[in-house]
Design an enzyme around this catalytic site. Structure first.
Site, PDB file in Angstrom:
ATOM      1  N   LYS A 162       0.834  -1.213   0.000  1.00  0.00           N
ATOM      2  CA  LYS A 162       0.000   0.000   0.000  1.00  0.00           C
ATOM      3  C   LYS A 162       0.866   1.260   0.000  1.00  0.00           C
ATOM      4  O   LYS A 162       0.685   2.149  -0.824  1.00  0.00           O
ATOM      5  CB  LYS A 162      -0.906   0.020   1.233  1.00  0.00           C
ATOM      6  CG  LYS A 162      -1.635   1.346   1.411  1.00  0.00           C
ATOM      7  CD  LYS A 162      -2.479   1.376   2.652  1.00  0.00           C
ATOM      8  CE  LYS A 162      -1.750   1.788   3.905  1.00  0.00           C
ATOM      9  NZ  LYS A 162      -1.568   3.241   4.070  1.00  0.00           N
ATOM     10  N   ASN A 163       1.806   1.336   0.942  1.00  0.00           N
ATOM     11  CA  ASN A 163       2.565   2.580   1.081  1.00  0.00           C
ATOM     12  C   ASN A 163       3.481   2.845  -0.105  1.00  0.00           C
ATOM     13  O   ASN A 163       3.807   4.002  -0.379  1.00  0.00           O
ATOM     14  CB  ASN A 163       3.365   2.581   2.389  1.00  0.00           C
ATOM     15  CG  ASN A 163       2.462   2.806   3.598  1.00  0.00           C
ATOM     16  OD1 ASN A 163       1.269   3.072   3.443  1.00  0.00           O
ATOM     17  ND2 ASN A 163       3.027   2.674   4.790  1.00  0.00           N
ATOM     18  N   CYS A 179      -5.179  13.490  12.768  1.00  0.00           N
ATOM     19  CA  CYS A 179      -5.560  12.158  12.317  1.00  0.00           C
ATOM     20  C   CYS A 179      -5.509  11.241  13.515  1.00  0.00           C
ATOM     21  O   CYS A 179      -4.971  11.597  14.559  1.00  0.00           O
ATOM     22  CB  CYS A 179      -4.669  11.676  11.188  1.00  0.00           C
ATOM     23  SG  CYS A 179      -3.288  10.705  11.695  1.00  0.00           S
ATOM     24  N   ARG A 233      -0.282  14.858  12.958  1.00  0.00           N
ATOM     25  CA  ARG A 233       0.759  14.596  11.958  1.00  0.00           C
ATOM     26  C   ARG A 233       0.939  15.822  11.068  1.00  0.00           C
ATOM     27  O   ARG A 233       0.262  15.980  10.060  1.00  0.00           O
ATOM     28  CB  ARG A 233       0.408  13.366  11.132  1.00  0.00           C
ATOM     29  CG  ARG A 233       0.455  12.102  11.950  1.00  0.00           C
ATOM     30  CD  ARG A 233      -0.205  10.951  11.257  1.00  0.00           C
ATOM     31  NE  ARG A 233       0.624  10.315  10.242  1.00  0.00           N
ATOM     32  CZ  ARG A 233       0.232   9.239   9.557  1.00  0.00           C
ATOM     33  NH1 ARG A 233      -0.947   8.711   9.763  1.00  0.00           N
ATOM     34  NH2 ARG A 233       1.034   8.701   8.665  1.00  0.00           N
ATOM     35  N   ASP A 268       4.515   0.639  12.130  1.00  0.00           N
ATOM     36  CA  ASP A 268       3.333  -0.013  11.549  1.00  0.00           C
ATOM     37  C   ASP A 268       3.195  -1.476  11.977  1.00  0.00           C
ATOM     38  O   ASP A 268       2.223  -2.130  11.599  1.00  0.00           O
ATOM     39  CB  ASP A 268       3.378   0.075  10.014  1.00  0.00           C
ATOM     40  CG  ASP A 268       2.997   1.464   9.511  1.00  0.00           C
ATOM     41  OD1 ASP A 268       2.567   2.300  10.317  1.00  0.00           O
ATOM     42  OD2 ASP A 268       3.128   1.703   8.292  1.00  0.00           O
ATOM     43  N   ARG A 323      -8.633  -0.206   3.953  1.00  0.00           N
ATOM     44  CA  ARG A 323      -7.641   0.752   3.444  1.00  0.00           C
ATOM     45  C   ARG A 323      -6.310   0.061   3.172  1.00  0.00           C
ATOM     46  O   ARG A 323      -5.538   0.532   2.344  1.00  0.00           O
ATOM     47  CB  ARG A 323      -7.400   1.874   4.465  1.00  0.00           C
ATOM     48  CG  ARG A 323      -8.560   2.852   4.593  1.00  0.00           C
ATOM     49  CD  ARG A 323      -8.150   4.011   5.482  1.00  0.00           C
ATOM     50  NE  ARG A 323      -6.795   4.409   5.198  1.00  0.00           N
ATOM     51  CZ  ARG A 323      -5.843   4.625   6.110  1.00  0.00           C
ATOM     52  NH1 ARG A 323      -6.121   4.528   7.381  1.00  0.00           N
ATOM     53  NH2 ARG A 323      -4.631   4.979   5.747  1.00  0.00           N
TER      54      ARG A 323
HETATM   55  C1  UD1 Z   1       4.459   6.862   6.493  1.00  0.00           C
HETATM   56  C2  UD1 Z   1       3.548   5.685   6.282  1.00  0.00           C
HETATM   57  C3  UD1 Z   1       3.009   5.181   7.608  1.00  0.00           C
HETATM   58  C4  UD1 Z   1       4.143   4.910   8.586  1.00  0.00           C
HETATM   59  C5  UD1 Z   1       5.074   6.116   8.696  1.00  0.00           C
HETATM   60  C6  UD1 Z   1       6.313   5.849   9.536  1.00  0.00           C
HETATM   61  C7  UD1 Z   1       2.583   6.074   4.087  1.00  0.00           C
HETATM   62  C8  UD1 Z   1       1.374   6.412   3.287  1.00  0.00           C
HETATM   63  N1  UD1 Z   1       2.449   6.077   5.417  1.00  0.00           N
HETATM   64  O1  UD1 Z   1       3.666   7.904   7.051  1.00  0.00           O
HETATM   65  O2  UD1 Z   1       2.272   3.976   7.360  1.00  0.00           O
HETATM   66  O3  UD1 Z   1       3.608   4.634   9.861  1.00  0.00           O
HETATM   67  O4  UD1 Z   1       5.513   6.519   7.379  1.00  0.00           O
HETATM   68  O5  UD1 Z   1       7.008   4.771   9.047  1.00  0.00           O
HETATM   69  O6  UD1 Z   1       3.616   5.757   3.551  1.00  0.00           O
HETATM   70  N2  UD1 Z   1       6.490  14.571  10.917  1.00  0.00           N
HETATM   71  C9  UD1 Z   1       6.584  15.911  11.199  1.00  0.00           C
HETATM   72  N3  UD1 Z   1       6.443  16.808  10.172  1.00  0.00           N
HETATM   73  C10 UD1 Z   1       6.222  16.404   8.876  1.00  0.00           C
HETATM   74  C11 UD1 Z   1       6.145  15.039   8.599  1.00  0.00           C
HETATM   75  C12 UD1 Z   1       6.289  14.140   9.635  1.00  0.00           C
HETATM   76  O7  UD1 Z   1       6.775  16.309  12.332  1.00  0.00           O
HETATM   77  O8  UD1 Z   1       6.117  17.270   7.998  1.00  0.00           O
HETATM   78  C13 UD1 Z   1       6.637  13.600  12.011  1.00  0.00           C
HETATM   79  C14 UD1 Z   1       5.383  12.744  12.200  1.00  0.00           C
HETATM   80  O9  UD1 Z   1       4.424  13.395  13.013  1.00  0.00           O
HETATM   81  C15 UD1 Z   1       5.956  11.516  12.840  1.00  0.00           C
HETATM   82  C16 UD1 Z   1       7.326  11.373  12.167  1.00  0.00           C
HETATM   83  O10 UD1 Z   1       7.634  12.666  11.645  1.00  0.00           O
HETATM   84  O11 UD1 Z   1       6.136  11.719  14.215  1.00  0.00           O
HETATM   85  C17 UD1 Z   1       7.404  10.359  11.047  1.00  0.00           C
HETATM   86  O12 UD1 Z   1       6.343  10.555  10.146  1.00  0.00           O
HETATM   87  P1  UD1 Z   1       6.471  10.213   8.600  1.00  0.00           P
HETATM   88  O13 UD1 Z   1       7.639   9.318   8.378  1.00  0.00           O
HETATM   89  O14 UD1 Z   1       6.388  11.467   7.823  1.00  0.00           O
HETATM   90  O15 UD1 Z   1       5.149   9.366   8.341  1.00  0.00           O
HETATM   91  P2  UD1 Z   1       4.212   9.404   7.078  1.00  0.00           P
HETATM   92  O16 UD1 Z   1       4.990   9.651   5.843  1.00  0.00           O
HETATM   93  O17 UD1 Z   1       3.035  10.266   7.362  1.00  0.00           O
END
Ligand code: UD1
Length: 427
Positions: free
Chosen positions: A22-23, A123, A128, A313, A405
């Site tokens: 999925k991701n 969320c 996030r 995850d 999902r």
């Molecule tokens: C992706 C995955 C999700 C997985 C996560 C961590 C997808 C669609 N989703 O989510 O399944 O759990 O990686 O492996 O691929 N953060 C910030 N600012 C930002 C972005 C992130 O502070 O602009 C923080 C987040 O709140 C979190 C951490 O960084 O604490 C990691 O998040 P991130 O790796 O960005 O997760 P996603 O890409 O949303």
């Protein structure tokens, strides 16, 4: 609304095919925005999020064609072609439902010189933010403007300049967004402390197949040489390491034996190490992973971390499994706050779990009992399915749209290996 009914206690055994990730699918699909030629994605999982992302791309001007799986196969083939962008906006209604929609920001900006995306808001698994997405895009030349809950990004002169950005925190999504934006920049870019998740490697490989120049793939430093244009490609989505890990836990919690066909052991090393430590037998072969368990599981101490660490995850699924281990386990969630929403639901099934801040202490119990429970997010839902498979009596999981999902044909796959599981409607 549909519910899933499980009568627990069956040992699972047999071959279980693993779907495309999925991701990975959700970051490969927006790559189609970078070219006017077709991008053909094979092994695409049949999931609500993939359909939702397809609709978003349609709204931006993409034509999408899906060919079904061949008999005996799960993966579909999607051909995406964006001859011209008809919109540069990802609206609130779509981003609100599917956070991954923000992944159109980078490629739309790169293609059109401008993109407008709704801020995703809160969320279920915590606050996030997308600040890192925005800072990284700014560093390679984007100008940003926030108003009315939207961010508008512009590339002065219609094309991003390229630049250098060092992430203060590893972010999968932000790394993906800046990569997709940088591949057609005027100059070169250097991304430091980039996420190294296998899905990022998949994205890089697809972009390279489309003509991008990226060095350091799979490392924390990515160097991108901007290309004038990318072209079409055919690319197969990697196997879903989280789906595979979830079903490995299903084998473990039922004392069963599953052949996870198509799983890639290299992509899920931390999960397999943890399973072995818990006493599960793991045998990786070319094209799959066999997992079997016999007897009580050993407790573990685990902390989630960016790849190659133990994946956030997988935290909920391991918690369900460790609820039946022979002793006390300690789980620490370092990536997302509020990712313990499955705890009260597992407790209703008899699990002994105490959360303090980011740490959960799971004291193994002799058995779980079936109960009506509510899914709260995707991976939390899977932990309830796992608990239900091992519990005595009937478990009813409601709000199964969370599962739809991210788990392709869950009931079908689990029934085929011996689970007593069915989906029932409310009517
Ligand atoms: C992706 C995955 C999700 C997985 C996560 C961590 C997808 C669609 N989703 O989510 O399944 O759990 O990686 O492996 O691929 N953060 C910030 N600012 C930002 C972005 C992130 O502070 O602009 C923080 C987040 O709140 C979190 C951490 O960084 O604490 C990691 O998040 P991130 O790796 O960005 O997760 P996603 O890409 O949303």
């Amino acid at each position: 609304m549909d519910r899933i009914l499980i009568r627990g206690g069956n040992r699972l055994s047999g071959r279980l095919p693993i779907s495309g990730a999925k991701n990975a699918a959700l970051t490969l699909m927006p790559c189609a925005l970078l070219t006017d030629e077709p991008l053909v994605l094979r092994n695409l999982p049949r999931l609500a999020d993939v359909d939702g992302f397809g609709h978003l791309l349609n709204q931006l001007g993409a034509s999408t064609r899906v060919e079904g799986a061949r008999p005996g196969e799960f993966g579909r083939v999607m051909t995406i072609r964006v001859g011209a962008l008809t919109s540069t906006e990802a609206p609130y209604d779509i981003v609100r439902k599917m956070r991954a929609s923000i992944l159109v920001l980078g490629p739309v900006l790169a293609r059109a010189g401008e993109a407008r995306v709704s801020l995703p808001g809160g969320c279920a698994i915590g606050n996030r933010p997308i600040d890192l997405h925005l800072k990284a895009l700014e560093a390679i030349g984007a100008e940003l403007e926030m108003s009315a809950g939207y961010v508008t990004a512009r590339a002065p002169g219609g094309r991003l300049a390229g630049g250098r950005y060092s992430f203060p925190v590893v972010s999968v999504g932000a790394t993906e967004n800046v990569l997709m934006a940088a591949v057609t920049a005027r100059g070169s870019s250097r991304i430091e402390n980039a996420a190294r998740e296998p899905e990022i490697v998949d994205l890089c490989r697809c972009l390279v197949a489309m003509g991008a120049s990226i060095d350091g793939i799979g490392t924390e430093t990515l160097e991108i040489e901007g290309r004038e244009r990318l072209h079409g490609a055919t690319y197969a989505v990697m196997p879903d390491r989280i789906e595979a890990g979830s079903y490995a836990c299903a084998a473990a919690i039922t004392g069963g034996s599953l052949d996870l066909a198509g799983a890639s052991a290299d992509d899920m090393a931390a999960t397999l190490v943890a399973l072995r430590e818990a006493g599960v037998t793991v045998e990786a072969y070319k094209g799959g992973v066999k997992v079997s368990a016999d007897g009580p599981l050993r407790p573990l101490t685990l902390s989630t971390a960016p790849f190659p660490g133990f994946a956030t995850d997988m935290q909920a699924q391991f918690m369900a499994m460790l609820a039946l281990a022979d002793g006390a386990s300690v789980l620490t969630e370092t990536i997302f706050e509020n990712r313990y929403m499955h705890v009260p639901e597992l407790a209703r099934m008899g699990a002994d779990i105490h959360v303090s801040g980011r740490t959960a202490v799971v004291r193994g119990v002799a058995g779980l009992t079936g109960a009506p429970v509510m899914a709260t997010d995707l991976r939390a839902s899977m932990s309830l399915i796992l608990a239900g498979l091992a519990a005595t009596g009937e478990t009813q999981v409601s709000r199964v749209y969370h599962l739809d999902r991210g788990y392709e044909r869950l009931e079908e796959k689990l029934s085929a290996v011996g689970a007593d599981i069915e989906r029932v409607g409310d009517g």
